[in-house]
Design a protein around this motif. Structure first.
Motif: not given
Length: 357
Positions: A121, A125, A130
């Motif tokens: 993450n 990105r 998330f």
């Protein structure tokens, strides 16, 4: 909405949490497109999980704990060195994770404390929200009580929490009992994710102790206790490879491979429960009103934290060694807290859909 789960493959706790959450989300009209499980050479994905999760399971090599030769003690330095040596493999895993996210286009990625998930993450990105779920995140709460000393271990756990939640939109801290949320930290306290099978199982008062060993090396301590108290029935669950599904030593000692339904059944009829202080199975025992002896894995600081937190909530007692005799000594003093715990745990079906959107 569409969801992808990323799950740490160490032990069974994160997987049973994922099973429960998947059912809650589907009941609210959502879809789990795929599930990614961070696996290691030391752990295999339990059959009960692949049978029940209801979607494709993608195993990917992910950083995990390294133990000693007896598979008892976690070795932090070896874990770091081993992870660095396997960095090229983990990069390939991250590339595959990125492919899955691009193909499925989820609205939300739910990370059950997998290190690779946090690194993914942070570095890639993705567009999806998330959201991280684990009991470990509760250590960031101002009311959390830590084990004494061990400042370096505390720092290591805090770093682990940071890595798994890098760039998170929200952090859901599973807890044995309610606490106030801390929005400034993106931290929200939620009940444990217990499956309906646990809640619906008929609870009885049997004579056996249930033993869950995430590390098979503890069998030596189990058999030592068995020699001293041969009349005490023991049903022990592990994931030791090349051992039959059911390995009966004698009339009162039996080892079982991890089996979801059998484990719940044996817990429901147990006199007490011995475990290496994993969060999920302690919650299951609390829901069923079973006294717990928690034995944190040596060097496994998060399990030491679990034991302190669970004792505070009334789950049972703890031992620094796998000394089952301590459960004998504790039983007369145990106070059943199953009813208030059930009331807290049963709020999960309402709370999680609100947080995961």
């Amino acid at each position: 909405m569409k969801y992808i789960f990323i799950i740490q493959g160490e032990g069974r706790g994160h997987m049973t949490q994922a099973l429960s959450l998947a059912k809650i989300l589907r009941q609210n009209g959502h879809e789990i497109t795929r599930v990614i499980v961070g696996k290691s050479e030391r752990r295999s994905i339990p059959q009960f999980f692949t049978d029940k999760i209801g979607t494709e399971v993608v195993p990917l090599e992910s950083p995990n704990f390294v133990t000693d030769k007896q598979q008892k003690s976690v070795k932090p330095f070896r874990t770091i060195v081993y992870s660095l040596l396997k960095a090229p493999i983990y990069k390939k895993s991250m590339d595959r994770m990125d492919e899955i996210v691009r193909e499925d286009e989820p609205d939300v990625i739910v990370n059950f404390y997998d290190f690779l998930g946090g690194l993914y993450n942070f570095s890639r990105r993705p567009k999806a929200l998330f959201i991280c779920i684990a009991h470990q995140y509760l250590i960031s709460h101002p009311e959390f009580d830590f084990p004494p000393k061990r400042k370096l271990d505390k720092l290591s756990l805090q770093m682990g929490n940071k890595i798994t939640s890098l760039g998170a939109n929200k952090i859901l801290a599973l807890s044995f009992q309610p606490f106030q949320d801390v929005p400034k930290k993106k931290l929200y306290v939620v009940p444990p994710l217990l499956r309906d099978e646990v809640k619906e199982e008929q609870v009885t008062s049997g004579d056996h102790f249930l033993v869950y060993m995430v590390n098979p090396g503890y069998s030596a301590e189990v058999e030592k206790f068995h020699q001293t108290y041969p009349e005490q029935a023991l049903h022990c669950f592990w994931d030791k490879k090349e051992i039959p599904e059911e390995h009966q030593i004698d009339a009162t000692l039996t080892y079982h491979q991890l089996n979801d339904e059998k484990f719940i059944s044996k817990m429901a009829s147990a006199k007490g429960y011995v475990t290496t202080a994993g969060f999920e199975s302690v919650c299951e025992a609390m829901y069923m009103g079973k006294p717990v002896l928690m034995v944190p894995v040596q060097g496994h600081y998060e399990q030491a934290c679990n034991a302190v937190d669970a004792m505070k909530a009334g789950a049972g007692t703890f031992s620094e060694s796998f000394n089952i005799e301590k459960l004998y000594q504790y039983l007369p003093n145990h106070v059943d807290i199953s009813r208030p715990f059930q009331q807290w745990a049963d709020q999960a079906t309402e709370m999680f859909p609100k947080h995961l959107k």
